[in-house]
Design a protein around this motif. Structure first.
Motif, PDB file in Angstrom:
ATOM      1  N   THR A  27       0.831  -1.201   0.000  1.00  0.00           N
ATOM      2  CA  THR A  27       0.000   0.000   0.000  1.00  0.00           C
ATOM      3  C   THR A  27       0.866   1.252   0.000  1.00  0.00           C
ATOM      4  OG1 THR A  27      -1.683  -1.166   1.251  1.00  0.00           O
ATOM      5  CG2 THR A  27      -1.820   1.219   1.223  1.00  0.00           C
ATOM      6  N   GLY A  59     -13.886   4.622  -8.097  1.00  0.00           N
ATOM      7  CA  GLY A  59     -12.980   4.743  -6.965  1.00  0.00           C
ATOM      8  C   GLY A  59     -12.556   6.175  -6.733  1.00  0.00           C
ATOM      9  N   LEU A  72     -15.702   1.520  -4.935  1.00  0.00           N
ATOM     10  CA  LEU A  72     -14.422   1.104  -4.352  1.00  0.00           C
ATOM     11  C   LEU A  72     -14.304   1.527  -2.891  1.00  0.00           C
ATOM     12  CD1 LEU A  72     -11.675   1.422  -7.108  1.00  0.00           C
ATOM     13  CD2 LEU A  72     -13.429  -0.313  -6.731  1.00  0.00           C
ATOM     14  N   PHE A  96     -15.131  -1.320  -0.766  1.00  0.00           N
ATOM     15  CA  PHE A  96     -14.053  -2.301  -0.599  1.00  0.00           C
ATOM     16  C   PHE A  96     -12.969  -1.780   0.334  1.00  0.00           C
ATOM     17  CE2 PHE A  96     -15.111  -3.213  -5.312  1.00  0.00           C
ATOM     18  CZ  PHE A  96     -16.290  -3.840  -4.943  1.00  0.00           C
ATOM     19  N   PHE A  97     -12.634  -0.505   0.195  1.00  0.00           N
ATOM     20  CA  PHE A  97     -11.610   0.069   1.062  1.00  0.00           C
ATOM     21  C   PHE A  97     -12.074   0.066   2.515  1.00  0.00           C
ATOM     22  CE2 PHE A  97     -10.375   2.782  -2.824  1.00  0.00           C
ATOM     23  CZ  PHE A  97      -9.506   1.805  -3.276  1.00  0.00           C
ATOM     24  N   VAL A 156     -11.427  -8.874  -5.119  1.00  0.00           N
ATOM     25  CA  VAL A 156     -12.185  -8.106  -6.094  1.00  0.00           C
ATOM     26  C   VAL A 156     -11.855  -8.586  -7.498  1.00  0.00           C
ATOM     27  CG1 VAL A 156     -12.681  -5.813  -7.018  1.00  0.00           C
ATOM     28  CG2 VAL A 156     -12.208  -6.099  -4.567  1.00  0.00           C
ATOM     29  N   THR A 167      -9.309   0.902 -12.279  1.00  0.00           N
ATOM     30  CA  THR A 167      -9.736   0.181 -11.075  1.00  0.00           C
ATOM     31  C   THR A 167      -8.653  -0.762 -10.578  1.00  0.00           C
ATOM     32  OG1 THR A 167     -12.083   0.347 -11.622  1.00  0.00           O
ATOM     33  CG2 THR A 167     -11.436  -1.452 -10.166  1.00  0.00           C
ATOM     34  N   GLU A 195      -5.921   1.316  -9.004  1.00  0.00           N
ATOM     35  CA  GLU A 195      -6.283   1.860  -7.688  1.00  0.00           C
ATOM     36  C   GLU A 195      -6.248   0.798  -6.604  1.00  0.00           C
ATOM     37  OE1 GLU A 195      -9.251   4.762  -6.534  1.00  0.00           O
ATOM     38  OE2 GLU A 195      -9.874   4.836  -8.638  1.00  0.00           O
ATOM     39  N   LEU A 196      -6.841  -0.361  -6.892  1.00  0.00           N
ATOM     40  CA  LEU A 196      -6.891  -1.411  -5.878  1.00  0.00           C
ATOM     41  C   LEU A 196      -5.495  -1.910  -5.532  1.00  0.00           C
ATOM     42  CD1 LEU A 196     -10.022  -3.341  -7.191  1.00  0.00           C
ATOM     43  CD2 LEU A 196      -9.878  -1.983  -5.098  1.00  0.00           C
ATOM     44  N   ARG A 234      -3.761   0.410  -3.210  1.00  0.00           N
ATOM     45  CA  ARG A 234      -4.261   0.352  -1.837  1.00  0.00           C
ATOM     46  C   ARG A 234      -4.088  -1.025  -1.197  1.00  0.00           C
ATOM     47  NH1 ARG A 234      -7.897   4.735  -0.873  1.00  0.00           N
ATOM     48  NH2 ARG A 234      -8.263   3.778   1.166  1.00  0.00           N
ATOM     49  N   VAL A 279      -5.384  -3.979  -2.089  1.00  0.00           N
ATOM     50  CA  VAL A 279      -6.558  -4.845  -2.111  1.00  0.00           C
ATOM     51  C   VAL A 279      -6.363  -5.918  -3.174  1.00  0.00           C
ATOM     52  CG1 VAL A 279      -9.053  -4.936  -2.528  1.00  0.00           C
ATOM     53  CG2 VAL A 279      -8.064  -2.975  -1.332  1.00  0.00           C
ATOM     54  N   VAL A 311      -6.897  -8.077  -6.166  1.00  0.00           N
ATOM     55  CA  VAL A 311      -7.721  -7.829  -7.349  1.00  0.00           C
ATOM     56  C   VAL A 311      -7.281  -8.746  -8.478  1.00  0.00           C
ATOM     57  CG1 VAL A 311      -6.202  -5.913  -8.063  1.00  0.00           C
ATOM     58  CG2 VAL A 311      -8.524  -6.097  -9.005  1.00  0.00           C
TER      59      VAL A 311
END
Length: 352
Positions: free
Chosen positions: A4, A166, A177, A180-181, A192, A207, A210-211, A214, A216, A218
């Motif tokens: 992250t 997002g 998003l 999810f965050f 995701v 997307t 971005e994920l 962060r 996440v 994906v």
């Protein structure tokens, strides 16, 4: 899992009333992080039209700042200021037709301007304060949508999203998003699945980026894989954004969303829409009244500069479709979740 990092700000006002709007040029992602400084209203219009900034809330915030940029040259007298305000708001309203937040933000700026007194410079200062307030409210809205939506998800779920809703589409963490965050912040482990979202690949370019930024988990899939991924049992919920929602709950979102909603229904998977109250258009009885933007054929025939279709072929390129309310399990707003999605519940939630 990607480490992250701090997410860059997609929208930022630099300076005072003589300042400018700085945007991330989303057409350059994910390979380049390029900032675009908009110092004229024409540059703001072009950024909205060409999807350098996109997503209904982000368009609204950008348009509000675009009003400031457009008025900077008209502070010599009140008549010039008023005339220029009408020109700028009318001009920006022509940039894109579907996202209702664009018109909502411009109308809000006009209403504030109508109640102002003082010199043109003082009025411009007040309008800049209002534009910053719209941005602040958007960030708070994203956080609230995230909290309400996260409560609908359980740790271990696979969730599908389509297009990009997002932080790049808002001034905060986004709409879909943000769910999810917020779930991740609550300690819920989600996986995701992001549709690539043809023809402009907002899911793949934005997307997924971005994920990953962060941290996440994906997985990127082609749009036409969504049904099979559901069939395999990998998806337990779908969460998407929206650009305009009618009073009965019909929701316009990026083209392909309607297909995803039908697939979700066929597989018994709840389909959620995440959007702020400003995205609702209560003047529309149903989604049939939502204007659908038609975009240039070369986005399909010459995607990203390479010809992939025969010269002269006929092309139909709607940018959005409309998902009927009866396919939506709930609409996640900053005020709570609308479920079941009925006209009565929509009006009760939005007209607070």
């Amino acid at each position: 899992m990607t480490q992250t990092v701090s997410a860059p700000r997609p929208i930022e006002w630099i300076g005072g009333t003589d300042g400018f709007l700085r945007l991330i040029d989303q057409t350059q992602l994910p390979t380049e992080l390029v900032y675009l400084d908009c110092r004229t209203v024409e540059q703001v219009w072009e950024a909205i039209k060409m999807l350098r900034v996109r997503g209904a809330p982000a368009i609204g915030v950008s348009a509000a700042y675009g009003v400031i940029v457009g008025l900077q040259s008209a502070t010599s007298n009140l008549d010039a200021f008023s005339k220029r305000l009408a020109e700028v708001t009318g001009y920006l309203a022509e940039s894109r037709p579907t996202a209702v937040n664009l018109f909502w933000a411009l109308d809000r700026m006009k209403r504030v301007a109508e109640g102002l007194s003082g010199t043109p410079g003082e009025r411009l200062e007040r309008l800049l304060t209002e534009a910053k307030e719209i941005e602040r409210e958007d960030r708070e809205m994203c956080a609230a949508i995230g909290r309400h939506g996260a409560a609908l998800l359980q740790s271990g779920m696979g969730v599908l999203t389509h297009c990009n809703a997002g932080g790049l589409a808002t001034a905060g963490d986004g709409t879909a998003l943000a769910v999810f965050f917020s779930a991740a912040a609550d300690g819920k482990s989600l996986h995701v699945y992001a549709d690539e979202t043809r023809p402009l690949l907002q899911g793949a370019r934005l997307t997924a980026w971005e994920l990953m930024q962060r941290g996440v988990d994906v997985t990127l899939i082609c749009d036409n894989m969504a049904g099979w991924v559901m069939k395999e049992g990998r998806i337990q919920a779908v969460v998407v954004g929206a650009d305009r929602i009618a009073s009965n709950g019909d929701a316009a979102n990026k083209i392909g969303t309607y297909s995803v909603a039908q697939l979700a229904k066929a597989h018994g998977i709840p389909f959620y829409v995440a959007a702020p109250s400003s995205t609702f258009d209560l003047t529309l009885e149903t989604g049939a009244g939502i204007p659908i933007e038609q975009r240039k054929s070369d986005e399909i025939t010459h995607g990203f500069g390479r010809q992939t279709a025969p010269t002269g072929v006929q092309v139909y390129n709607p940018a959005f479709d409309v998902t009927p309310a009866d396919l939506i399990a709930g609409i996640i707003t900053e005020r709570g979740v609308i479920s079941p999605v009925t006209r009565e519940n929509v009006v009760r939630m939005v007209e607070v």
